[in-house]
Design a protein around this motif. Structure first.
Motif, PDB file in Angstrom:
ATOM      1  N   ALA A 145      98.142 -89.718  48.853  1.00  0.00           N
ATOM      2  CA  ALA A 145      97.475 -90.584  49.274  1.00  0.00           C
ATOM      3  C   ALA A 145      97.892 -92.008  48.768  1.00  0.00           C
ATOM      4  O   ALA A 145      98.346 -92.234  47.683  1.00  0.00           O
ATOM      5  N   ALA A 146      97.895 -92.876  49.738  1.00  0.00           N
ATOM      6  CA  ALA A 146      98.298 -94.304  49.357  1.00  0.00           C
ATOM      7  C   ALA A 146      96.879 -94.936  48.372  1.00  0.00           C
ATOM      8  O   ALA A 146      97.364 -95.922  47.567  1.00  0.00           O
ATOM      9  N   ASN A 147      95.907 -94.699  48.510  1.00  0.00           N
ATOM     10  CA  ASN A 147      94.822 -95.188  47.685  1.00  0.00           C
ATOM     11  C   ASN A 147      94.958 -94.340  46.333  1.00  0.00           C
ATOM     12  O   ASN A 147      94.550 -93.292  46.271  1.00  0.00           O
ATOM     13  N   ALA A 150      91.305 -92.598  45.398  1.00  0.00           N
ATOM     14  CA  ALA A 150      91.175 -91.497  45.989  1.00  0.00           C
ATOM     15  C   ALA A 150      91.905 -90.291  45.403  1.00  0.00           C
ATOM     16  O   ALA A 150      91.228 -89.214  45.335  1.00  0.00           O
ATOM     17  N   LEU A 154      89.449 -87.275  43.705  1.00  0.00           N
ATOM     18  CA  LEU A 154      89.485 -86.091  44.767  1.00  0.00           C
ATOM     19  C   LEU A 154      90.602 -85.249  44.152  1.00  0.00           C
ATOM     20  O   LEU A 154      90.527 -83.999  45.015  1.00  0.00           O
TER      21      LEU A 154
ATOM     22  N   GLY B  30      89.613 -93.135  53.991  1.00  0.00           N
ATOM     23  CA  GLY B  30      89.247 -93.573  52.486  1.00  0.00           C
ATOM     24  C   GLY B  30      90.544 -93.208  51.708  1.00  0.00           C
ATOM     25  O   GLY B  30      90.763 -93.572  50.570  1.00  0.00           O
ATOM     26  N   HIS B  31      91.647 -92.295  52.212  1.00  0.00           N
ATOM     27  CA  HIS B  31      92.821 -92.097  51.461  1.00  0.00           C
ATOM     28  C   HIS B  31      93.997 -93.252  51.734  1.00  0.00           C
ATOM     29  O   HIS B  31      95.154 -93.190  50.902  1.00  0.00           O
ATOM     30  N   PHE B  80      82.415 -79.164  50.154  1.00  0.00           N
ATOM     31  CA  PHE B  80      83.368 -79.554  49.007  1.00  0.00           C
ATOM     32  C   PHE B  80      83.865 -78.391  48.144  1.00  0.00           C
ATOM     33  O   PHE B  80      84.997 -78.114  47.662  1.00  0.00           O
ATOM     34  N   PHE B  96      90.577 -76.901  42.908  1.00  0.00           N
ATOM     35  CA  PHE B  96      91.060 -78.023  43.074  1.00  0.00           C
ATOM     36  C   PHE B  96      92.322 -78.378  43.538  1.00  0.00           C
ATOM     37  O   PHE B  96      92.868 -79.443  43.290  1.00  0.00           O
ATOM     38  N   ILE B 120      92.761 -84.159  50.488  1.00  0.00           N
ATOM     39  CA  ILE B 120      91.868 -85.447  50.059  1.00  0.00           C
ATOM     40  C   ILE B 120      90.819 -85.786  51.128  1.00  0.00           C
ATOM     41  O   ILE B 120      89.792 -86.283  50.992  1.00  0.00           O
ATOM     42  N   SER B 123      87.900 -83.371  51.683  1.00  0.00           N
ATOM     43  CA  SER B 123      86.906 -83.593  50.512  1.00  0.00           C
ATOM     44  C   SER B 123      86.156 -85.104  50.797  1.00  0.00           C
ATOM     45  O   SER B 123      84.972 -84.998  50.420  1.00  0.00           O
ATOM     46  N   ASN B 124      86.833 -86.009  51.422  1.00  0.00           N
ATOM     47  CA  ASN B 124      86.233 -87.187  51.562  1.00  0.00           C
ATOM     48  C   ASN B 124      84.983 -86.986  52.538  1.00  0.00           C
ATOM     49  O   ASN B 124      84.055 -87.565  52.440  1.00  0.00           O
ATOM     50  N   ILE B 127      82.350 -85.176  50.757  1.00  0.00           N
ATOM     51  CA  ILE B 127      81.429 -85.977  50.048  1.00  0.00           C
ATOM     52  C   ILE B 127      80.850 -87.211  50.655  1.00  0.00           C
ATOM     53  O   ILE B 127      79.352 -87.329  50.399  1.00  0.00           O
TER      54      ILE B 127
END
Lengths: 192, 155, 121
Positions: A145-147, A150, A154, B30-31, B80, B96, B120, B123-124, B127
């Motif tokens: 993930a680049a962020n 996040a 997560l 989001g990621h 999730f 996880f 990720i 999960s985003n 959530i």
């Protein structure tokens, strides 16, 4: 280039913090409950700008939207309630004792804050062997993930997010139970 | 709650779509960019809250009723937990565990792709669903509350 | 110095929660304390002249490794992640507190906690 931005941003921090403190004082001391709630909105938007200048865009987005919803909730509570003005204060002795205790906490806290490194050094990341360095160094490689925020919420610290989901769930159940309409009738009916 | 004037209704009927789309974008990307499940979920909830404030509670309840919202809330939480449990089943590392990234995409240079980062994005989405449905439920419950007249008469 | 101003914000919130007798004012004090704690945690991770913890295309050398410039100038992502969850939780707890306030108002007709205590007997 970098020197100029560094010199520019400290006055911005001070101005935003002073704005938030002034808004807090107005929110605490005003008699009208609705204007006090609106001052809370001012504090929240000031905090959102502050997060943006502290290089935390994720939190800035979340804070600004949460602030709008929180204002809706707070205004729902205060509007159309006729007796929201409360004059007079508590007993004089109790107020004095509370103020003295709060002042003592303030002075002690200032003493403690002096032991921290100066503002602008990442306290956790500078420590040797801290987890933050691992997250920054290996976050992209391990999670993809680049962020990095996040990847922390997560993947590395997903248990925190699971706990957050549980707390949110519990608070909704609490609000629903407190605000349900037929509480008395349901209690009188026997269980089936 | 009868809703507001025609100006507010017209404007909000245009704006609510844009807010909803922006929420979906924030959740899905989001990621890669700032945002994520929390911010996107709150934005999704706020689009429905705008609908509720402009048109009145009944209109919003027709679109997303209370049982449906609570089911969405539970589905988000379960999704999730299911993603977390898949990590327990598919990998040795346990709960996880980011199994998609570390099993199948390990070593590949897929950074900045929309389909990257393993579990990720899943999960985003979970959530975002959970937070959006819960916050909509909170506002719906708060606006449904009416003063209980029976208790006042009794006392 | 920004730490001290942030702590002053916390202290004003504490004063509001302890001294005021309006229920909504107490909720407002608790919210101010939440803001200041979130702000303090993010401030602890700030680095002067730093960049946001989001990797761009310029920050990657060929082969997928990060540049040293990004590693040494990125702000700390860990407090930001913790604060992100805390903000959403604060909205949930705000709704819970406000629902308690509304219920109490319907029961006693006032937000004044001293009069609520008197009614309890």
């Amino acid at each position: 280039m970098m020197e100029r931005t560094v010199r520019m941003e400290m006055p911005i921090f001070y101005a935003l913090l002073l704005f938030m403190i002034i808004a807090t004082i107005i929110a605490v001391e005003t008699k009208n409950l609705l204007s006090s709630v609106i001052c809370i909105g001012a504090i929240g938007f000031g905090a959102s700008l502050m997060f943006l200048f502290l290089r935390a865009p994720d939190i800035a987005i979340t804070q600004i939207v949460v602030e709008v919803l929180g204002l809706v909730i707070l205004i729902r509570a205060t509007i159309s309630r006729d007796r929201t003005f409360i004059t007079g204060d508590r007993e004089f002795f109790g107020v004095v004792v509370s103020v003295v205790v709060v002042l003592v906490i303030f002075l002690a806290g200032i003493k403690v804050l002096e032991t921290l490194p100066p503002f602008g050094t990442a306290v956790f990341a500078e420590t040797a062997g801290a987890a933050s360095q691992t997250y920054v160094r290996e976050g992209l490689e391990k999670t993809g993930a680049a962020n990095l925020v996040a990847s922390v919420i997560l993947d590395y610290r997903a248990y925190d997010t699971l706990g957050e989901a549980t707390v949110l769930f519990t608070s909704i159940i609490g609000a629903t139970v407190i605000l349900r309409r037929k509480s008395r009738k349901l209690l009188e009916e026997p269980d089936i | 709650m009868k809703g507001m004037t025609i100006i507010v209704k017209t404007i909000s009927s245009w704006v609510k779509v844009l807010i909803f789309l922006f929420g979906i974008y924030i959740v899905l990307f989001g990621h890669l960019t700032p945002g994520g499940g929390f911010a996107g979920g709150v934005i999704l909830a706020s689009s429905y809250v705008l609908l509720m404030l402009a048109y009145g509670r009944e209109f919003a309840e027709e679109n997303l009723s209370l049982p449906v919202a609570s089911k969405l809330d539970s589905v988000g939480a379960l999704l999730f937990a299911a993603v977390a449990l898949c990590g327990l089943c598919c990998g040795a590392a346990g709960f996880f565990f980011n199994f998609i990234q570390q099993r199948w995409f390990a070593g590949q240079d897929r950074a900045f792709d929309l389909v990257s980062a393993g579990t990720i994005p899943l999960s985003n989405i979970a959530i975002g669903l959970k937070v959006g449905a819960s916050l909509f439920l909170i506002i719906l419950v708060l606006s449904m509350f009416r003063p209980d007249t029976s208790t006042n008469e009794k006392e | 110095m920004p730490y001290a101003l942030c702590f002053l914000l916390f202290i004003i919130g504490l004063y509001c929660a302890v001294v005021k007798k309006n229920m909504v004012k107490i909720v407002i004090g608790i919210m101010v304390m939440e803001y200041s704690v979130n702000l303090f945690l993010v401030m602890l991770g700030f680095r002067t002249g730093g960049t946001a913890p989001i990797i761009g295309r310029d920050d990657i050398v060929t082969g997928g490794t990060l540049t040293e410039l990004f590693i040494n100038s990125s702000v700390d992502p860990l407090p930001q992640a913790l604060v992100l969850t805390a903000i959403v939780i604060s909205l949930g707890s705000l709704a819970l507190m406000i629902s308690i306030c509304i219920r109490t108002y319907e029961k006693y007709g006032t937000f004044d906690i001293t009069r609520i205590r008197r009614l309890k007997g």
